[in-house]
Design a protein around this motif. Structure first.
Motif, short mmCIF file in Angstrom:
data_model
loop_
_atom_site.label_atom_id
_atom_site.label_comp_id
_atom_site.label_asym_id
_atom_site.label_seq_id
_atom_site.Cartn_x
_atom_site.Cartn_y
_atom_site.Cartn_z
N ARG A 81 0.17 5.54 4.20
CA ARG A 81 1.16 6.44 3.59
C ARG A 81 0.69 7.90 3.61
NH1 ARG A 81 3.76 6.20 -1.81
NH2 ARG A 81 4.90 8.17 -1.98
N ALA A 82 -0.61 8.14 3.36
CA ALA A 82 -1.11 9.51 3.30
C ALA A 82 -0.97 10.17 4.68
CB ALA A 82 -2.56 9.53 2.83
N LEU A 83 -1.27 9.41 5.71
CA LEU A 83 -1.17 9.93 7.08
C LEU A 83 0.29 10.24 7.41
CD1 LEU A 83 -2.60 10.43 9.83
CD2 LEU A 83 -2.12 8.04 10.39
N SER A 84 1.15 9.32 7.04
CA SER A 84 2.56 9.46 7.31
C SER A 84 3.15 10.66 6.55
CB SER A 84 3.20 8.14 6.90
OG SER A 84 4.53 8.10 7.20
N ASP A 85 2.75 10.82 5.30
CA ASP A 85 3.21 11.96 4.50
C ASP A 85 2.75 13.28 5.13
OD1 ASP A 85 4.48 10.33 2.71
OD2 ASP A 85 2.92 10.45 1.15
N PHE A 105 -5.89 8.54 4.70
CA PHE A 105 -6.07 9.78 5.44
C PHE A 105 -6.23 10.97 4.52
CE2 PHE A 105 -4.24 13.46 7.69
CZ PHE A 105 -5.10 13.51 8.76
N SER A 106 -7.22 11.82 4.81
CA SER A 106 -7.28 13.10 4.12
C SER A 106 -7.78 14.13 5.11
CB SER A 106 -8.17 13.03 2.88
OG SER A 106 -9.51 12.99 3.28
N CYS A 107 -7.30 15.35 4.95
CA CYS A 107 -7.49 16.35 5.99
C CYS A 107 -7.46 17.74 5.36
CB CYS A 107 -6.34 16.18 6.98
SG CYS A 107 -6.15 17.48 8.17
N PRO A 108 -8.43 18.61 5.69
CA PRO A 108 -8.48 19.94 5.08
C PRO A 108 -7.49 20.93 5.72
CG PRO A 108 -10.32 19.68 6.60
CD PRO A 108 -9.58 18.38 6.59
N VAL A 109 -6.88 20.56 6.83
CA VAL A 109 -6.01 21.49 7.55
C VAL A 109 -4.60 21.45 6.95
CG1 VAL A 109 -5.06 22.10 9.81
CG2 VAL A 109 -7.33 21.02 9.65
N LEU A 113 -11.60 12.06 12.30
CA LEU A 113 -12.46 12.88 11.44
C LEU A 113 -12.27 12.53 9.96
CD1 LEU A 113 -11.96 16.37 13.14
CD2 LEU A 113 -13.99 14.91 13.24
N SER A 114 -11.13 11.91 9.66
CA SER A 114 -10.83 11.60 8.27
C SER A 114 -11.70 10.44 7.81
CB SER A 114 -9.34 11.24 8.15
OG SER A 114 -9.11 10.53 6.96
N GLU A 115 -12.34 10.64 6.66
CA GLU A 115 -13.18 9.57 6.14
C GLU A 115 -12.47 8.90 4.98
OE1 GLU A 115 -16.80 11.57 5.25
OE2 GLU A 115 -17.30 11.79 7.38
N GLY A 116 -12.90 7.69 4.66
CA GLY A 116 -12.30 7.01 3.52
C GLY A 116 -11.12 6.18 3.95
N ARG A 163 0.83 -1.21 0.00
CA ARG A 163 0.00 0.00 0.00
C ARG A 163 0.86 1.25 0.00
NH1 ARG A 163 -5.40 -0.65 3.12
NH2 ARG A 163 -4.65 1.29 3.99
N CYS A 164 1.95 1.22 0.74
CA CYS A 164 2.87 2.36 0.76
C CYS A 164 3.44 2.62 -0.63
CB CYS A 164 3.98 2.09 1.78
SG CYS A 164 5.34 3.24 1.71
N LEU A 165 3.74 1.54 -1.36
CA LEU A 165 4.27 1.68 -2.72
C LEU A 165 3.20 2.16 -3.69
CD1 LEU A 165 6.23 -1.69 -3.08
CD2 LEU A 165 7.21 0.57 -2.70
N GLY A 166 1.93 1.95 -3.33
CA GLY A 166 0.85 2.30 -4.23
C GLY A 166 0.65 1.25 -5.32
#
Ligand code: ADP
Ligand code: ZN
Ligand code: MG
Length: 470
Positions: A320-324, A356-360, A350-353, A175-178
């Motif tokens: 990976r998204a959270l880590s990035d 991780f995705s975050c507006p901040v 709060l992140s859905e999906g 997953r990290c490699l995509g």
């Protein structure tokens, strides 16, 4: 007699390519049945497969990330078998010359870090899906020709927990490699478990069975536990384990004979005549190596060196998204531990999906962490600020000044407030002084409330303690 369980895994992961391995059909999951098929993936006579370049790239990346040597020469083979989920009546796979060889992963074993060898990783096509209804069997061929990698380990695991740890680490890496989403509930990661038992200390491996197609961590563990018990019972009773392929029954948690184990001869492997051998130059492999991101193991090390608790390190490196995101935040601030704490306590839920995705903006989170780290605001104000940022952007430092959210550390001011809270709560104070110490927390809470939650918590606690002893 004591027995030892021996496990080797064959893990299939669907690669996240847009199109199939030998044709241009799409790979989206959940499309109407048999809507993503063409004469090639249906195996019509006279059609020719063409190997998808992305499949090779992704598989090489998976191999490099798991310490494998990449073969400069590899080749596709036909694996013949007849089953209605495979309209061609053979699967194009790799037999004698797989793409990746001799790697391995260090995972959390039963007694510390343990290296599990990977014998090979090869590429192949998936088969369709059979849908069993009451009186008929339907076939959905959308999955025919979805690219897979098959990761084959040495028989190096000794327990369900070690097998789980291996699959989990492999999944995190892919997953990290995509290169794969590894969605287990959609069959994107499936595991065949080879398992045998032997008297503890024996150098020889016992006869094994293979349990097919496990698609959750729970099933992998349950199947191993059941099957190892079953084999031990057979040996203890003086019997012999038969080499066979078994199926795990999810309802009962037991395994059942599916068929006798087929041997390589049953498959009549031969080189796929329609696809030329694959030749990769050292430069090709170098170019793919250069595309590898920082891998989870390296990230874990780096985060541990920042002083993050092991549990936080684990969560941060699962996605990976959270880590990035975390990396961008700590690059912008001075307090990684506080940043991790705010990120995991305020934003993760709060992140859905799936990822991780975050507006901040990560810089904003860093600014809040720095305010807390410098003692300008206390931990609870920091959490409130972080939560507010999710609702809309603002400058945290400026807001703290404008709204007077700064932490109160002035002993005189705190003593004054505590005095008035004590006089308003004489009964409670008397109870605590008489020995009902459990109520002290409520009293501190009232004092904290007096300061709008902005008091320096440790100082406030100490001053309340002192006042109680007076
Ligand atoms: P096959 O020819 O049936 O594919 P392989 O030798 O390629 O067999 O092994 C397939 C898997 O079975 C590998 O993961 C390997 O580690 C595992 N394996 C082989 N022998 C044993 C054994 N005695 N006990 C447990 N696992 C085993
Ligand atoms: Zn097709
Ligand atoms: Mg094999």
């Amino acid at each position: 007699m004591n027995f030892e369980t021996v496990i080797g895994l064959e893990v299939h992961a669907e690669l996240a390519t847009k199109s199939k391995i030998f044709c241009s059909c799409p790979t989206d999951f959940g499309a109407p049945r048999n809507s993503q098929v063409c004469p090639i993936c249906l195996g019509h006579p006279g059609t020719l497969p063409r190997l998808n370049r992305k499949v090779v790239e992704y598989a090489v990346m998976a191999g490099l990330a798991t310490g494998c040597r990449i073969a400069e020469f590899s080749c596709m083979d036909r694996k013949n078998y007849f089953y209605p989920d495979l309209p061609k009546a053979y699967q194009i796979s790799q037999d004698a010359y797989p793409l990746c060889l001799d790697g391995g992963l260090t995972v959390e074993g039963d007694s510390g870090g343990k290296f599990i060898r990977i014998e090979r990783i090869h590429i192949e096509e998936d088969a369709g899906k059979l849908i069993h209804s009451r009186d008929e069997i339907l076939a959905d061929y959308n999955r025919c020709g979805i690219p897979l990698i098959e990761v084959v380990t040495a028989p190096d695991m000794r327990s369900a927990a070690e097998a789980r740890a291996f699959v989990s680490e492999l999944r995190t890496i892919l997953r990290c490699l995509g290169v794969s989403d590894c969605r287990m509930q959609e069959g994107g990661l499936r595991c065949d478990v080879n398992i045998s038992v032997r008297p503890t200390g024996s150098a020889k491996l016992g006869e094994r069975t293979e349990i097919k197609n496990l698609n959750s961590f729970q099933f992998i563990e349950k199947a191993i536990e059941y099957e190892s018990r079953r084999q031990i019972d057979i040996l203890t009773a003086g019997g012999t384990v038969r080499r066979e392929t078994r199926r795990f029954d999810e309802q009962t948690g037991t395994t059942h004979t599916l068929r006798e184990k087929e041997t390589a001869a049953d498959y009549r492997f031969f080189p796929e005549p329609d696809i030329p051998p694959l030749r990769l130059s050292p430069a090709d492999i170098e170019a793919l190596a250069a595309r590898l991101p920082e891998l989870p193991a390296a990230r874990r090390k780096r985060y541990a060196a920042l002083g993050l608790p092991a549990a936080d390190v684990h969560i941060l490196t699962e996605d990976r998204a959270l880590s990035d995101y975390f990396d961008r935040a700590i690059a912008a601030g001075k307090h990684p531990r506080i940043t991790a704490n705010l990120l995991l306590s305020e934003y993760l839920r709060l992140s859905e999906g799936e990822s991780f995705s975050c507006p901040v903006a990560p810089e904003r989170l860093a600014a809040v962490a720095d305010l807390a780290g410098a003692g300008t605001v206390n931990a609870s104000t920091a959490k409130k600020l972080a939560a507010r940022l999710w609702e809309g952007d603002f400058d945290p430092a400026e807001t703290v000044l404008r709204e007077g959210l700064g932490q109160i550390c002035d002993e005189g001011v705190l003593r004054e407030g505590i005095r008035s809270v004590f006089s308003e709560n004489e009964g409670l104070v008397a109870q605590i002084r008489a020995g009902k110490t459990a109520a002290a927390k409520a009293l501190v809470g009232k004092c904290m409330g007096r300061f709008g939650g902005r008091a320096e918590p440790r100082l406030l606690n100490r001053l309340v303690d002192e006042a109680l002893k007076k």
